[in-house]
Structure formats: C-alpha cells, structure tokens
Design an enzyme around this catalytic site. Structure first.
Site, PDB file in Angstrom:
ATOM      1  N   HIS A 149      10.035 -26.612   0.665  1.00  0.00           N
ATOM      2  CA  HIS A 149       9.454 -27.779   0.005  1.00  0.00           C
ATOM      3  C   HIS A 149       8.348 -27.388  -0.964  1.00  0.00           C
ATOM      4  CE1 HIS A 149      11.688 -30.367   2.809  1.00  0.00           C
ATOM      5  NE2 HIS A 149      11.517 -29.331   3.611  1.00  0.00           N
ATOM      6  N   GLU A 180       0.821  -1.219   0.000  1.00  0.00           N
ATOM      7  CA  GLU A 180       0.000   0.000   0.000  1.00  0.00           C
ATOM      8  C   GLU A 180       0.850   1.261   0.000  1.00  0.00           C
ATOM      9  OE1 GLU A 180      -3.111   0.218   2.943  1.00  0.00           O
ATOM     10  OE2 GLU A 180      -4.290  -1.318   1.926  1.00  0.00           O
ATOM     11  N   LYS A 217     -13.465   0.532  -2.622  1.00  0.00           N
ATOM     12  CA  LYS A 217     -14.459   0.838  -1.585  1.00  0.00           C
ATOM     13  C   LYS A 217     -15.633   1.606  -2.204  1.00  0.00           C
ATOM     14  CE  LYS A 217     -11.365   0.852   2.461  1.00  0.00           C
ATOM     15  NZ  LYS A 217     -10.793   1.580   3.586  1.00  0.00           N
TER      16      LYS A 217
HETATM   17  O1  PA5 Z   1      -3.567   0.850   5.992  1.00  0.00           O
HETATM   18  C1  PA5 Z   1      -4.616   1.261   5.558  1.00  0.00           C
HETATM   19  O2  PA5 Z   1      -4.825   2.480   5.421  1.00  0.00           O
HETATM   20  C2  PA5 Z   1      -5.779   0.339   5.181  1.00  0.00           C
HETATM   21  O3  PA5 Z   1      -5.365  -0.985   5.113  1.00  0.00           O
HETATM   22  C3  PA5 Z   1      -6.864   0.433   6.234  1.00  0.00           C
HETATM   23  O4  PA5 Z   1      -6.330   0.152   7.482  1.00  0.00           O
HETATM   24  C4  PA5 Z   1      -8.009  -0.519   5.925  1.00  0.00           C
HETATM   25  O5  PA5 Z   1      -8.563  -0.242   4.672  1.00  0.00           O
HETATM   26  C5  PA5 Z   1      -9.100  -0.408   6.981  1.00  0.00           C
HETATM   27  O6  PA5 Z   1      -9.566   0.891   7.072  1.00  0.00           O
HETATM   28  P1  PA5 Z   1     -10.246   1.461   8.377  1.00  0.00           P
HETATM   29  O7  PA5 Z   1      -9.245   1.435   9.465  1.00  0.00           O
HETATM   30  O8  PA5 Z   1     -10.665   2.846   8.009  1.00  0.00           O
HETATM   31  O9  PA5 Z   1     -11.412   0.582   8.692  1.00  0.00           O
END
Ligand code: PA5
Length: 437
Positions: A314, A285, A427
């Site tokens: 393995h 990310e 989303k």
């Molecule tokens: O690291 C990030 O920004 C994402 O992985 C969020 O943590 C994830 O989408 C969950 O979002 P939220 O904490 O708003 O529920």
C-alpha cells in the site's frame, strides 16, 4: 525436519544454464572456505568457524547461567551496527516486536545517541531499578571505542552504580581482546567475552555478540548454531541446484550486470523487519566498495532495501511494478505462524465476502501469491524463500545462508566483503570535530 523452501525459477528471469555457469565459477572460493574451516579463526573467513567453537559456546552458556542467578528483569544491550543488528533480528523473529509487552525479561537496545529516544529508554530502566528490578547490561563493541556505544555505556554505568551496590556483577562486556573496552572490563571487574579478531561485526551473530544476549533472553542458542552449521555445509556445495547462497549470489551478479542495482527484501512477516535491516547492513557494508582487491576502481554495490508485506503493498508497489526496471526482489515468508487467527464470518461477509470465515494465514498467503502473480505479469524478477517457522534452527540457517551469499557475491565481484574502510571515514571526522582539531 522441513527445509527452507527456496524457489527461483522461472521468476528470476534468468536461464538455468547461465546460473549454473556462475555457480561453477564459485567452486574455487568454496574450496578456500573449506580450507579456511581447517584454520579456525586465522583467515578472513573466520566467521564460518564460529559455529564449530564448542569452547566459546560453553563459556557463553556458563556466563548465561551465572547471570541468570541475578534474576534479571531488564536486559540492556548497548551496541550499534554489527554489534546489535543480528541479535535484534533473531530476537524479534522469535519473540515478535512487542516482546517488551509480555511478562518476563524486558530488553532495551541502546544504539544511536538521539537524546529523546535514549531518555525514554533510560526512564524505563531507572523505573525498574527504583522498583528493585535487576538490570543486566551487555555492552558490545568490537573496537571498544565506537562513540555511540561509549556514550550509552557511560550513562548506563552511572545509573547502575546509583542503584546497584554490586553493579560490577551486572555488566557483561563483549569485545576484541585488548581493546580499550576489554582493558576497562578487566580493570573494573566486569565479565568479558571475546570476539575473535577476524570475525567482523556484521558476521558475528553466532559469536558471543549474539549468543550471550540471545541465550539470556531464552533463545535455544544450540539450535541456532546447529542451523548455521547445516546451512553452511549445504551452502559450501556451490553447484547444487537448491543452494540458496550460491544461486542468490549468481542471480544478483547477473541482474546487477543488467542494471538491476537494487535488491529489495520483501518480508511477509513484520517480525522479520529487523532481519531485513541486518541483511541491509550486511549487503551495504560488505559489497559497497570503491575498488577491487587488486585496487582497480569499480565503485560497485547493490542498494539493499527492505519492504514489509502486506503493509508496503500500500505504499511502494506502484513504484516497484511500474517504475524503472532496476530492482531484483527476494520475497521471504513464513509457512506456520506462532498462533492461529480466524476472520469472523460477520462484518467481513459484508465488506469482502471472499475472505469471510478464512484464517489470517490464508489471507496473507493469498496476498503473497497475488503479489507474485503481479510481479510475474509486470516482468519483474524475483525469488521466493519460505521458512517453515520462526524458530532458532531456521533463523540460524537463514542468516548463515545470507552471510555466505554475500561472501560469494564479493568473490564474483573481486572485492573484499570483510572490510568497511568508508565507515571509518565518518568515525575519524567525528572524532576530529569533537576534539576541535
Ligand atoms: O559491521 C561492522 O563492522 C560495523 O557495523 C560495526 O559493527 C559498527 O560500526 C560498530 O562497531 P563496534 O562493534 O566496533 O562498536
């Protein structure tokens, strides 16, 4: 106190001189980080300030003490991505993957909305409630509106209401100030912990996101924060020849430019698999980006993979050693296991005499050494980290080093390691479909 042992030369297959040049290029960003530390939570580097927040720690500790008075037998952690991966990584590193088979607090992670696996967990939670167990729910969502977490929370709350008259006391919400979830928590009288706005999910493990559930489980959260601070101070000295964060960023950048676009984290400890998944999210990310900070299209990104030693020797190593030269490997091992385990000098003597009467630790160490020799012979570049033991101090250090490694690499690539615009795309599309637009 032993240090995390980080060895990169000669197996990284990059000249020391070249690494030093890239490390030197990181000096300005380290300077920015230092100045960010003086500004608390005001900058994009806000997560670096989290381990210094004594008032946040005190609030979390107070709430842990308060909720422990309910004698929880089950902790349900609702959250996905950055909202649960760090907690789970820490938890399993310290307590193992079979933690729920030990006596004491059971912990269930509710993330994706798969019907069957959610149902299985709900059954166990309901069984506990029916038998007068005390269930504590920690719902973690920075935005407060993530579909999966909202769905899980709705189900759990109804269940809790059915069995627990004072159910409000059994809910702790962790979210951004003024999110929809924050407002709901205040309306309904749930305890609420704040995530500093500029601390992104994947950088939030040392905030209430990780500290509250970890402290409740019994992790020494002060040690984990101290580990993070020690690693941060070390990692800020970018030029040091033993700085794992700046050196890793330099190596990954150099190798990426040479076509090694995959970074495999090869964990010689199954208890660290969730750490691997946390790191995978952090890298994917933070570094998978379409454009630079100036808007130039680059479509850049390392592909993070996770392998488990010796299991995946393995299944994957044929590819790793014989396939395309497109992978850089980080081995992570643990020096001292929690327990001792000996191989009896009976059956083993017939089947594999060399290992008879040795310990499992000696065998695992030999396999790791043998694997690294094979990588060397196949000219596959790697580095090696050894953690003295899986405790809060060392895991805190490891996670802090890794977060700074990613920040440094983001700056070398001139991209923003703190946003995730393309996660928002799925989303929005899903919301649209659900609303039949
Ligand atoms: O690291 C990030 O920004 C994402 O992985 C969020 O943590 C994830 O989408 C969950 O979002 P939220 O904490 O708003 O529920």
């Amino acid at each position: 106190v032993k240090k995390l042992n980080f060895v990169y030369t000669p197996h990284c297959l990059i000249e020391q001189k070249e690494i030093k040049q890239v490390q030197a290029a990181l000096a300005p960003v380290a300077e920015q980080m230092r100045s960010a530390l003086l500004q608390g939570y005001a900058t994009d580097y806000a997560s670096l300030s989290v381990p210094d927040d004594a008032s946040m720690l005190a609030t979390v500790q107070e709430l842990i003490a308060d909720k422990k008075r309910l004698n929880p037998t089950v902790l349900v952690i609702i959250g996905i991505g950055g909202s649960n991966l760090g907690t789970r990584a820490f938890h399993e590193a310290l307590y193992g993957t079979l933690h729920n088979e030990r006596p004491g607090l059971k912990v269930y992670y509710l993330d994706t909305v798969d019907t069957d696996s959610t149902h299985d967990k709900l059954e166990r939670i309901e069984h506990e409630l029916r038998n007068n167990g005390s269930v504590l729910v920690n719902v973690v969502s920075k935005s407060g509106t993530t579909l999966e977490s909202a769905a899980q929370f709705s189900v759990i709350l109804e269940l809790l209401k059915r069995y627990t008259p004072a159910y409000q006391e059994h809910v702790v919400v962790t979210t951004d100030r003024d999110s929809a979830l924050w407002r709901l928590a205040h309306e309904q009288g749930f305890a609420c912990l704040e995530i500093p706005r500029k601390v992104g999910g994947r950088y939030s493990v040392f905030s209430p996101v990780g500290l509250f559930p970890l402290g409740l489980i019994g992790v020494d959260i002060e040690a984990c924060i101290q580990g993070a601070r020690a690693a941060r101070e070390h990692a800020l000295q970018v030029h040091l020849p033993d700085n794992p964060a700046s050196i890793m960023a330099a190596l990954l950048a150099i190798q990426y430019a040479a076509g090694l676009t995959i970074h495999d984290t090869f964990l010689f400890s199954p208890d660290l698999e969730s750490f691997g998944k946390w790191y995978r999210q952090l890298v994917a990310e933070s570094l998978g980006k379409a454009t630079t900070t100036q808007g130039q299209v680059v479509n850049i990104g390392l592909t993070p993979t996770v392998s488990i030693g010796s299991t995946d020797l393995h299944s994957m190593v044929q590819l790793y050693l014989a396939g395309p030269h497109n992978r850089f490997t980080t081995f992570i091992a643990v020096e001292n296991a929690r327990r001792q385990l000996q191989i009896p000098d009976t059956t083993a003597r017939t089947l594999a005499p060399a290992m008879a009467a040795q310990s499992f630790a000696t065998l695992m160490h030999a396999i790791l050494q043998g694997t690294q020799k094979a990588y060397e012979r196949a000219q596959r570049p790697f580095v090696s980290w050894v953690i003295p033991e899986k405790n809060a101090w060392y895991i805190g250090q490891l996670m802090q080093y890794k977060m700074m490694e990613v920040m440094y690499l983001g700056s070398l690539w001139n991209i923003n390691p703190f946003d995730q615009p393309h996660v928002e795309l799925y989303k929005q599309e899903t919301q649209r479909l659900l609303a039949h637009e």
